[in-house]
Design a protein around this motif. Structure first.
Motif, PDB file in Angstrom:
ATOM      1  N   GLU A   1       1.317  -1.195 -43.361  1.00 60.02           N
ATOM      2  CA  GLU A   1       1.440  -1.624 -44.718  1.00 60.02           C
ATOM      3  C   GLU A   1       1.469  -3.058 -44.818  1.00 60.02           C
ATOM      4  OE1 GLU A   1       3.883   0.593 -47.833  1.00 60.02           O
ATOM      5  OE2 GLU A   1       5.121   0.860 -45.947  1.00 60.02           O
ATOM      6  N   PRO A   2       0.438  -3.758 -44.000  1.00 60.08           N
ATOM      7  CA  PRO A   2       0.079  -5.235 -44.154  1.00 60.08           C
ATOM      8  C   PRO A   2       0.018  -5.749 -45.706  1.00 60.08           C
ATOM      9  CG  PRO A   2      -1.873  -4.288 -43.339  1.00 60.08           C
ATOM     10  CD  PRO A   2      -0.636  -3.181 -43.297  1.00 60.08           C
ATOM     11  N   GLU A   3      -0.494  -4.923 -46.276  1.00 57.27           N
ATOM     12  CA  GLU A   3      -0.573  -5.317 -47.790  1.00 57.27           C
ATOM     13  C   GLU A   3       0.686  -5.722 -48.651  1.00 57.27           C
ATOM     14  OE1 GLU A   3      -3.722  -2.051 -46.864  1.00 57.27           O
ATOM     15  OE2 GLU A   3      -1.576  -2.502 -46.484  1.00 57.27           O
ATOM     16  N   ARG A   4       1.764  -4.979 -48.170  1.00 53.39           N
ATOM     17  CA  ARG A   4       3.136  -5.235 -48.720  1.00 53.39           C
ATOM     18  C   ARG A   4       3.698  -6.510 -48.349  1.00 53.39           C
ATOM     19  NH1 ARG A   4       8.003  -0.861 -48.020  1.00 53.39           N
ATOM     20  NH2 ARG A   4       9.545  -2.179 -49.102  1.00 53.39           N
ATOM     21  N   TRP A   5       3.523  -6.594 -46.733  1.00 52.33           N
ATOM     22  CA  TRP A   5       4.381  -7.668 -46.140  1.00 52.33           C
ATOM     23  C   TRP A   5       3.535  -9.038 -45.875  1.00 52.33           C
ATOM     24  CZ3 TRP A   5       9.198  -6.419 -46.566  1.00 52.33           C
ATOM     25  CH2 TRP A   5       9.371  -4.909 -46.651  1.00 52.33           C
ATOM     26  N   ALA A   6       2.230  -8.816 -45.475  1.00 52.02           N
ATOM     27  CA  ALA A   6       1.606  -9.967 -45.024  1.00 52.02           C
ATOM     28  C   ALA A   6       1.782 -11.407 -45.944  1.00 52.02           C
ATOM     29  CB  ALA A   6       0.059  -9.655 -44.951  1.00 52.02           C
ATOM     30  N   PRO A   7       1.624 -11.252 -47.493  1.00 49.06           N
ATOM     31  CA  PRO A   7       1.740 -12.281 -48.232  1.00 49.06           C
ATOM     32  C   PRO A   7       3.089 -13.034 -48.120  1.00 49.06           C
ATOM     33  CG  PRO A   7       0.760 -10.294 -49.738  1.00 49.06           C
ATOM     34  CD  PRO A   7       1.297 -10.079 -48.074  1.00 49.06           C
ATOM     35  N   GLY A   8       4.063 -12.407 -47.735  1.00 52.69           N
ATOM     36  CA  GLY A   8       5.273 -13.081 -47.719  1.00 52.69           C
ATOM     37  C   GLY A   8       5.295 -14.049 -46.566  1.00 52.69           C
ATOM     38  N   TYR A   9       4.401 -13.870 -45.404  1.00 54.40           N
ATOM     39  CA  TYR A   9       4.437 -14.835 -44.250  1.00 54.40           C
ATOM     40  C   TYR A   9       3.511 -16.002 -44.814  1.00 54.40           C
ATOM     41  CZ  TYR A   9       6.525 -11.414 -41.375  1.00 54.40           C
ATOM     42  OH  TYR A   9       7.327 -10.469 -40.723  1.00 54.40           O
TER      43      TYR A   9
ATOM     44  N   ALA B   1      -7.070  -4.484 -38.624  1.00 54.39           N
ATOM     45  CA  ALA B   1      -8.111  -3.485 -39.435  1.00 54.39           C
ATOM     46  C   ALA B   1      -7.567  -2.116 -39.261  1.00 54.39           C
ATOM     47  CB  ALA B   1      -9.578  -3.769 -38.726  1.00 54.39           C
ATOM     48  N   GLU B   2      -6.976  -1.625 -38.510  1.00 55.50           N
ATOM     49  CA  GLU B   2      -6.564   0.027 -38.250  1.00 55.50           C
ATOM     50  C   GLU B   2      -5.422   0.203 -39.444  1.00 55.50           C
ATOM     51  OE1 GLU B   2      -7.895  -2.090 -34.342  1.00 55.50           O
ATOM     52  OE2 GLU B   2      -6.331  -2.320 -35.860  1.00 55.50           O
ATOM     53  N   ALA B   3      -4.841  -0.908 -39.670  1.00 60.40           N
ATOM     54  CA  ALA B   3      -3.569  -0.636 -40.706  1.00 60.40           C
ATOM     55  C   ALA B   3      -3.949  -0.785 -42.221  1.00 60.40           C
ATOM     56  CB  ALA B   3      -2.281  -1.295 -40.264  1.00 60.40           C
ATOM     57  N   CYS B   4      -5.137  -1.569 -42.309  1.00 58.55           N
ATOM     58  CA  CYS B   4      -5.393  -1.909 -43.620  1.00 58.55           C
ATOM     59  C   CYS B   4      -6.605  -1.175 -44.366  1.00 58.55           C
ATOM     60  CB  CYS B   4      -5.798  -3.438 -43.505  1.00 58.55           C
ATOM     61  SG  CYS B   4      -5.983  -4.135 -45.551  1.00 58.55           S
ATOM     62  N   ASP B   5      -6.458  -0.788 -45.555  1.00 56.16           N
ATOM     63  CA  ASP B   5      -7.450   0.235 -46.347  1.00 56.16           C
ATOM     64  C   ASP B   5      -8.628  -0.874 -46.874  1.00 56.16           C
ATOM     65  OD1 ASP B   5      -6.306   2.588 -45.809  1.00 56.16           O
ATOM     66  OD2 ASP B   5      -4.994   2.508 -47.492  1.00 56.16           O
ATOM     67  N   ASP B   6      -8.074  -1.932 -47.451  1.00 53.94           N
ATOM     68  CA  ASP B   6      -8.854  -2.754 -48.012  1.00 53.94           C
ATOM     69  C   ASP B   6      -8.767  -4.274 -47.600  1.00 53.94           C
ATOM     70  OD1 ASP B   6     -10.544  -4.380 -49.580  1.00 53.94           O
ATOM     71  OD2 ASP B   6      -9.797  -3.397 -51.744  1.00 53.94           O
ATOM     72  N   PRO B   7      -9.447  -4.666 -46.217  1.00 54.69           N
ATOM     73  CA  PRO B   7      -9.191  -5.838 -45.610  1.00 54.69           C
ATOM     74  C   PRO B   7      -9.690  -7.098 -46.500  1.00 54.69           C
ATOM     75  CG  PRO B   7     -10.045  -4.315 -44.103  1.00 54.69           C
ATOM     76  CD  PRO B   7     -10.208  -3.752 -45.520  1.00 54.69           C
ATOM     77  N   VAL B   8     -10.630  -6.805 -47.416  1.00 53.54           N
ATOM     78  CA  VAL B   8     -11.334  -7.953 -48.248  1.00 53.54           C
ATOM     79  C   VAL B   8     -10.124  -8.345 -49.220  1.00 53.54           C
ATOM     80  CG1 VAL B   8     -13.159  -8.680 -49.785  1.00 53.54           C
ATOM     81  CG2 VAL B   8     -13.538  -7.476 -47.883  1.00 53.54           C
ATOM     82  N   HIS B   9      -9.457  -7.480 -49.883  1.00 57.52           N
ATOM     83  CA  HIS B   9      -8.659  -7.897 -51.140  1.00 57.52           C
ATOM     84  C   HIS B   9      -7.380  -8.336 -50.262  1.00 57.52           C
ATOM     85  CE1 HIS B   9      -5.156  -6.731 -53.453  1.00 57.52           C
ATOM     86  NE2 HIS B   9      -6.288  -7.071 -54.508  1.00 57.52           N
ATOM     87  N   LEU B  10      -6.974  -8.063 -49.003  1.00 53.67           N
ATOM     88  CA  LEU B  10      -5.846  -8.504 -48.412  1.00 53.67           C
ATOM     89  C   LEU B  10      -6.282 -10.038 -47.952  1.00 53.67           C
ATOM     90  CD1 LEU B  10      -3.027  -8.510 -47.569  1.00 53.67           C
ATOM     91  CD2 LEU B  10      -3.624  -7.304 -45.457  1.00 53.67           C
ATOM     92  N   ALA B  11      -7.246 -10.393 -47.494  1.00 52.84           N
ATOM     93  CA  ALA B  11      -7.771 -11.489 -47.132  1.00 52.84           C
ATOM     94  C   ALA B  11      -7.663 -12.527 -48.518  1.00 52.84           C
ATOM     95  CB  ALA B  11      -9.401 -11.557 -46.525  1.00 52.84           C
TER      96      ALA B  11
ATOM     97  N   ALA C   1      -7.701  -8.695 -37.159  1.00 55.79           N
ATOM     98  CA  ALA C   1      -7.482  -8.267 -35.857  1.00 55.79           C
ATOM     99  C   ALA C   1      -7.996  -6.968 -35.458  1.00 55.79           C
ATOM    100  CB  ALA C   1      -5.894  -8.322 -35.344  1.00 55.79           C
ATOM    101  N   ILE C   2      -8.671  -6.622 -34.476  1.00 51.97           N
ATOM    102  CA  ILE C   2      -9.231  -5.580 -33.641  1.00 51.97           C
ATOM    103  C   ILE C   2      -8.590  -5.186 -32.485  1.00 51.97           C
ATOM    104  CG2 ILE C   2     -11.757  -4.621 -33.311  1.00 51.97           C
ATOM    105  CD1 ILE C   2     -11.570  -5.469 -35.867  1.00 51.97           C
ATOM    106  N   ASP C   3      -8.237  -3.913 -32.641  1.00 54.02           N
ATOM    107  CA  ASP C   3      -7.447  -3.456 -31.211  1.00 54.02           C
ATOM    108  C   ASP C   3      -8.182  -2.981 -30.332  1.00 54.02           C
ATOM    109  OD1 ASP C   3      -5.143  -3.195 -29.610  1.00 54.02           O
ATOM    110  OD2 ASP C   3      -4.277  -1.468 -30.897  1.00 54.02           O
ATOM    111  N   ARG C   4      -7.665  -2.939 -29.075  1.00 54.11           N
ATOM    112  CA  ARG C   4      -8.606  -2.494 -27.641  1.00 54.11           C
ATOM    113  C   ARG C   4      -9.519  -1.216 -28.019  1.00 54.11           C
ATOM    114  NH1 ARG C   4      -5.240   0.418 -23.243  1.00 54.11           N
ATOM    115  NH2 ARG C   4      -5.242   1.944 -24.834  1.00 54.11           N
ATOM    116  N   ASP C   5      -9.139  -0.273 -28.707  1.00 54.08           N
ATOM    117  CA  ASP C   5      -9.875   1.092 -28.580  1.00 54.08           C
ATOM    118  C   ASP C   5     -10.607   0.982 -30.092  1.00 54.08           C
ATOM    119  OD1 ASP C   5      -8.664   1.707 -26.233  1.00 54.08           O
ATOM    120  OD2 ASP C   5      -6.864   2.618 -27.052  1.00 54.08           O
ATOM    121  N   THR C   6     -10.931   0.016 -30.736  1.00 57.41           N
ATOM    122  CA  THR C   6     -11.381   0.066 -32.130  1.00 57.41           C
ATOM    123  C   THR C   6     -12.746  -0.462 -31.961  1.00 57.41           C
ATOM    124  OG1 THR C   6      -9.325  -0.022 -33.123  1.00 57.41           O
ATOM    125  CG2 THR C   6     -11.270  -0.827 -34.338  1.00 57.41           C
TER     126      THR C   6
END
Length: 225
Positions: free
Chosen positions: A72-80, A92-102, A115-120
């Motif tokens: 749920e980075p959409e919920r928490w990221a703006p606070g940072y 990327a693996e945790a976000c449904d709409d990366p463009v909107h969150l960016a 971020a792109i994890d090892r297996d992605t």
């Protein structure tokens, strides 16, 4: 021309009992402070959260590079971003709409990182590069410090660097995992220009000098991309 290399020591390798002092020890040497936020859901480990980041933000002027390994980075990221982070990176693996969150992060005053994890695979996300400020390629599996660098991840770095070059984008290409004196040149040669280093900095007798050495090695690496 490739921008000057950024060295971002990870406080995951620091002494958590004296975090403020550990960060002050790298002032004047570090470009960013890399802050790993883990939630025990997206990754198995649990580290620090927003209250600690807010407190630590008041202890130094070094820009914060916050890496959210959370659901749920959409919920928490703006606070940072609102707490004063310079760059906030979500997976990327945790976000449904990366463009909107960016866009949300930029509106809140921070740079936006993907971020792109090892297996992605990186290919599905190359079209998103114009919408972010940083791409973070994991050169280990996200969630654990002290892992060994995986050179096979450098193919992703090269792919992202080529796309940045073709599209003439101003995007930082960051690598995270096992970055040290014996690996940073490989990552820089592949096209990375920002480097997260944990043990290589905080395991050194002189963390500030370790940072300067890493920056020099990255700057001198031949650039094949």
């Amino acid at each position: 021309m490739r921008p000057a290399p950024i060295i971002a020591p990870s406080i995951l390798a620091a002494d958590f009992a004296h975090l403020a002092d550990e960060v002050r020890a790298i002032e004047g040497a570090a470009d960013w402070v890399h802050v790993d936020v883990m939630d025990n859901h997206f990754v198995p480990n649990l580290t620090i959260g927003l209250p600690v980041v807010k407190s630590l933000r008041a202890a130094t002027d070094i820009p914060f590079d916050v890496h959210l390994m959370i659901t749920e980075p959409e919920r928490w990221a703006p606070g940072y971003a609102e707490a004063g982070a310079y760059n906030v990176t979500f997976h990327a693996e945790a976000c449904d709409d990366p463009v909107h969150l960016a866009k949300t992060l930029r509106a809140a005053g921070a740079k936006a990182g993907l971020a792109i994890d090892r297996d992605t695979p990186v290919e599905p996300y190359l079209e998103l590069l114009p919408y972010v400020d940083t791409v973070l390629i994991m050169t280990i599996k996200a969630g654990f410090g002290g892992q060994s660098f995986l050179p096979e991840m450098l193919g992703k770095v090269r792919d992202v660097r080529r796309r940045i070059k073709v599209k003439d984008l101003e995007v930082r290409l960051e690598v995270d995992g096992g970055i040290a004196a014996d690996t940073i040149e490989q990552a820089a040669a592949a096209g990375a220009d920002a480097f997260v280093a944990g043990t290589a900095v905080y395991g050194a007798q002189d963390p500030a000098e370790a940072i300067r050495r890493l920056r020099g090695l990255a700057a001198e690496a031949p650039q094949s991309a």
